[in-house]
Scaffold this motif. Sequence first.
Motif, short mmCIF file in Angstrom:
data_model
loop_
_atom_site.label_atom_id
_atom_site.label_comp_id
_atom_site.label_asym_id
_atom_site.label_seq_id
_atom_site.Cartn_x
_atom_site.Cartn_y
_atom_site.Cartn_z
N THR A 768 0.85 -1.20 0.00
CA THR A 768 0.00 0.00 0.00
C THR A 768 0.88 1.24 0.00
OG1 THR A 768 -0.13 0.03 2.41
CG2 THR A 768 -1.88 -1.16 1.24
N ILE A 769 0.32 2.36 -0.47
CA ILE A 769 1.10 3.59 -0.59
C ILE A 769 0.46 4.76 0.13
CG2 ILE A 769 0.05 4.45 -2.72
CD1 ILE A 769 3.83 4.36 -1.81
N GLN A 770 -0.69 4.57 0.76
CA GLN A 770 -1.36 5.64 1.49
C GLN A 770 -1.69 5.16 2.89
OE1 GLN A 770 -4.54 6.15 -1.42
NE2 GLN A 770 -3.75 8.12 -2.06
N LEU A 771 -2.16 6.10 3.72
CA LEU A 771 -2.51 5.74 5.09
C LEU A 771 -3.60 6.65 5.60
CD1 LEU A 771 0.17 6.88 7.72
CD2 LEU A 771 -0.35 8.13 5.63
N TRP A 772 -4.36 6.12 6.53
CA TRP A 772 -5.27 6.92 7.35
C TRP A 772 -4.60 7.10 8.70
CZ3 TRP A 772 -10.35 3.73 6.33
CH2 TRP A 772 -10.81 4.03 5.03
N LYS A 773 -4.41 8.36 9.08
CA LYS A 773 -3.74 8.64 10.35
C LYS A 773 -4.22 9.98 10.88
CE LYS A 773 0.86 8.95 12.48
NZ LYS A 773 2.32 8.91 12.27
N PRO A 774 -4.44 10.06 12.19
CA PRO A 774 -4.84 11.35 12.78
C PRO A 774 -3.86 12.46 12.43
CG PRO A 774 -5.12 9.59 14.38
CD PRO A 774 -4.41 8.98 13.21
N GLY A 775 -4.42 13.60 12.05
CA GLY A 775 -3.61 14.74 11.68
C GLY A 775 -3.38 14.88 10.19
N TYR A 776 -3.89 13.92 9.40
CA TYR A 776 -3.61 13.94 7.97
C TYR A 776 -4.89 13.77 7.15
CZ TYR A 776 1.26 13.40 9.35
OH TYR A 776 2.48 13.59 9.91
N ASP A 777 -4.80 14.21 5.90
CA ASP A 777 -5.87 14.01 4.94
C ASP A 777 -6.00 12.50 4.65
OD1 ASP A 777 -7.41 15.63 2.50
OD2 ASP A 777 -6.66 13.67 1.87
N ALA A 815 4.41 10.18 6.32
CA ALA A 815 3.25 10.73 5.63
C ALA A 815 3.72 11.92 4.80
CB ALA A 815 2.20 11.16 6.64
N TYR A 816 3.32 11.93 3.50
CA TYR A 816 3.88 12.94 2.60
C TYR A 816 2.91 13.24 1.47
CZ TYR A 816 7.13 14.94 -0.87
OH TYR A 816 7.76 15.74 -1.79
N LYS A 817 2.51 14.49 1.34
CA LYS A 817 1.62 14.97 0.28
C LYS A 817 0.29 14.20 0.29
CE LYS A 817 4.74 17.89 -1.03
NZ LYS A 817 4.62 19.33 -0.64
N LYS A 818 -0.60 14.57 -0.64
CA LYS A 818 -1.93 13.96 -0.66
C LYS A 818 -2.53 14.07 -2.06
CE LYS A 818 -3.86 18.30 1.09
NZ LYS A 818 -4.44 18.74 -0.18
N ALA A 819 -3.54 13.24 -2.31
CA ALA A 819 -4.19 13.24 -3.63
C ALA A 819 -5.30 14.28 -3.71
CB ALA A 819 -4.74 11.86 -3.93
N THR A 820 -5.82 14.71 -2.57
CA THR A 820 -6.92 15.69 -2.57
C THR A 820 -6.38 17.08 -2.90
OG1 THR A 820 -8.04 14.42 -0.85
CG2 THR A 820 -8.79 16.66 -1.21
N SER A 941 -8.90 10.03 -9.26
CA SER A 941 -9.62 10.31 -8.02
C SER A 941 -8.89 9.81 -6.78
CB SER A 941 -11.02 9.71 -8.09
OG SER A 941 -10.95 8.30 -8.29
N ASN A 942 -8.31 8.60 -6.83
CA ASN A 942 -7.64 8.08 -5.62
C ASN A 942 -6.17 8.44 -5.58
OD1 ASN A 942 -6.60 6.40 -7.58
ND2 ASN A 942 -7.11 4.49 -6.54
N GLY A 943 -5.66 9.11 -6.62
CA GLY A 943 -4.28 9.56 -6.63
C GLY A 943 -3.27 8.49 -6.97
N ILE A 944 -3.68 7.33 -7.47
CA ILE A 944 -2.76 6.25 -7.81
C ILE A 944 -2.94 5.90 -9.28
CG2 ILE A 944 -2.07 3.87 -7.34
CD1 ILE A 944 -3.17 4.25 -4.50
N GLU A 945 -1.94 6.17 -10.10
CA GLU A 945 -2.02 5.83 -11.51
C GLU A 945 -1.49 4.42 -11.74
OE1 GLU A 945 0.41 6.22 -15.43
OE2 GLU A 945 0.14 8.22 -14.59
N ASN A 946 -2.39 3.55 -12.15
CA ASN A 946 -1.99 2.18 -12.45
C ASN A 946 -3.11 1.51 -13.24
OD1 ASN A 946 -0.77 -0.33 -12.52
ND2 ASN A 946 -1.50 -0.91 -10.48
#
Length: 963
Positions: A768-777, A815-820, A941-946
Amino acid sequence: MKTFLNALLFCLIMVPTALLAQTTVSGTVTDKANAMPLPGVNVLVKGTSRGASTDFDGKFSIEVNQGETIVVSYVGYKTKEVTFNGQSSFNVVLEEDAAQLDEVVLIGYGSTTKQDATGAVEKVGDEDFNRGAIVAPQQLIAGKAAGVRITTGGGAAGEGGEIRIRGGASLSATNDPLIVIDGLPIDQRGGSQGSRNALNAINPADIEDFVVLKDASATAIYGSRASNGVILITTKKGSANQDLKLEYGLQASTRRVANKVDVLSAEQYRALASDPNFDSSTLGNASTDWQDEIYTTGVGAIHNLTASKGYENFNFRINFNHVSQEGPLNDLYERTGVNTSFVHRFLDNDLKLTLVAKAVQDEFDYANEGAIGAAIAFDPTQPVYDENGNYTQLGTNLATQNPLFVQNEYESRQTIKRVISNFNIDYKFWFLKDLRFNLNAGIDYAENNGHRFVEANPNNPDAAQTNEVSSGLNRNTSLDFYLNYKKNIESINTTVDVTAGHAFQEFYIRSFFDRTTNTNIVQTDINRNALESYFARASFDIADKYLISASYRRDGSSRFSEDNRWGSFPGVSVGWKIMNESFMENSFFSNLKLRAGWGVTGQQEIGPNYGYQGIYTPSRNNAANIQFGTTPTGEPIFIETLRPEAFDEELKWEETTQYNLAVDFGLFNNRLTGTIDGYYRETKDLLSSVPVPAGANLSDQLTTNVGEMTSRGLEVSLNGVIVQKENFGWDTNFNVTFQEREITKLNLSNDSDYFLPQGGISGGVGNTIQLWKPGYDPTTFFVFRQVYDSNGNPIEGAYVDVNGDNQITEADRQAYKKATPDAFIGFTNNFRYKNLDLNFTFRGSFGNYVYNNSASDRGNLNAVVNQPGYQANAHASYLDTGFVNQNLFSDLYIQRADFVRLDNISLGYTIPFSKMTLRTSLTATNVFVITEYDGLDPEISNGIENNFYPRTRDIILGLNFTF
């Protein structure tokens, strides 16, 4: 044709005669309120192209015949008609028109006007829609409304689009808005099985307008399903006292992919032969661009035939629609539909009956999108066919299959038959005309049947063909009614508007699936859930200055236990029509209103219908059976089992509280209008599927209430009528939205370091390349920080040691940058010169990033040489990095994806005839994109090109006849 030529000849003969009879008339146009002259007023002889505009002193001069009618119109004023009876001059006095502010807009279970609306409500009408061969209705309003972002899923035939209003308020539950079509709320989970887009059953040409309810004070009347906003769609219904009107429209289109994934060409691939690990013996003699081979030019056509007529008490509209749209991967979407509406008024218009019915057949011929990945990976030196005329294959079990084989030896079709019908009764009581009764009964019924065939992998002699058949039924029934009392009470100078009602809606889904490969799997599932609701709203307009509105809804959902079944959703909003205050009499504002709102909305679209109770799933087709001995002939005996599913008895509503503060304004007699909306939103008891400790439940994943999230934003919308003359007009719309989302809590222990991995990627199992974490988008990426050499080149495998322990471990991922995006815009311009019109829409997005998984997975030498028994192609980024191995988690592949896209441009010309009007148009979509992102597309939309189906560039020729 003979009749047409005769009519044309007659007109040519009569024109000089008419010109000789004309008289020149002069006059002045003034404002009734202050007797000041009005410059730029349109003065037109009705039914002709003869006209003029007033000068700076409000004066005009026009040629007119005896008995003709002169039409005088100006933005912000009531249009006036004057019949010419020989007078040599005349003055025209125009009165300000509040109609712009009095325009009716729908709200939940009722309507209001623009000037009386206290919530964040935005209407996009037919005249504002994007043009072209539009199949998915949501594309009509892309870029048109602040706070509303629509992202298409790619270029597939019949593809829809993701709708996000103010970014969405949830995590695992749906972030899609509630969509209500002519009073019928459709199923937020899709509407029908097998369809790419739940809204495809709605003919875009049949839509009158969209009304977007954005803040909680406007949406709370819909309670349990309104956390992500509400979109009210109204379809066309004809008009009373209207002559028979026949319309035919044709839109013919071509479609090609706008971009391709950048991979090594055959020449670049052969250059790898110098590497000692490269097997030159596998090289072929061809130079094949496999993406060119799989992508074709898709063609399409949309036909609309419409008849409408209105009598004094009855009007109807009937539309026949056929759509055929090909995708570049040889996929196909076809829609055939009949859309009808009937309106009848009885008892001196006190009783109004409306029936809207749509019968639609959708047919999808899906492409195997695995051909995209195969085209990226297949050896470019190999020919399409071998010397025997068969598809060239690489011959080993795990080798990439020939992309043309993947594409052509595949069949997947779905046929969906759907009926959407709604019957409405609106009755004014004879004994109290201010009291109305409204009943709405609707059904959305869909049946689907499909099959899928996949040819066996020719590289694997043990592989088998796949044959699947499927069928399903979706039934959504709704019944609601309400009483509405609206009266202007003169004694207290207050208009009172009170509504109270009840709603019930049930959803039933049955699906059947039969798959045959090496084993046979047969499965039937039945799901149903229901909602029951009580709602009320009271609005007060005091002295035409002060607005107060309060709503309350009580919802019960079968998805929750009896203890948690019912939720309460209040909303309150206020408004101050500052423009109507006496101190604003000489203000340069033509409209000024301040409004504020607060409300609570809910969320119950969690996926499982029975997540609060223990249920058991029977084993099927030996998939989870237990062997218990053997037969006398040695055959195994299997015993079926019942498998308990995870459940949470305390499962409850996800609730969102939202605050809204806004100002609406108008300048220059409302030639410039705008809105500034600010909002803050808090979601608590987030519904999410999270891992649980072993033994804590019956599964290691559980759907439960675990966290909280906040979002905030600012929306600015400007509308301007820049030029409005008889022969030339120019109006424009610009909207910009700033937004920010943040998870504030994610688990019951309130651990700020706790996170959930998200965003699956290619390049390994379970990565996986994203995460849900308090303090982040919620779309934040989770990566290693890449180290670069003195020349700015990335050093393979070298990452920043964040925690300083002298080793690179999982603890060094950040945690670094975001797709939104931080902000997104829409910019539309409409030009009119005589009978020629031009309109175009730009969309833009800023502050968003995309993870280029195509490059991270295949932009390395091992993607070519480290394959089991074959060699594959690499992403062209390898030429820049020289990486030998995958570096999946490097922030090198997190790329800025700001963009500005010319989304739609259309040029049209209208030719009026005596009994017919012809409009021709030429439209292009996705014309160009300005971006620094070097991947396939910056808008994902999800920020992952594949394996993304590329968006297309469409060219559309339109012909519309009106009789």
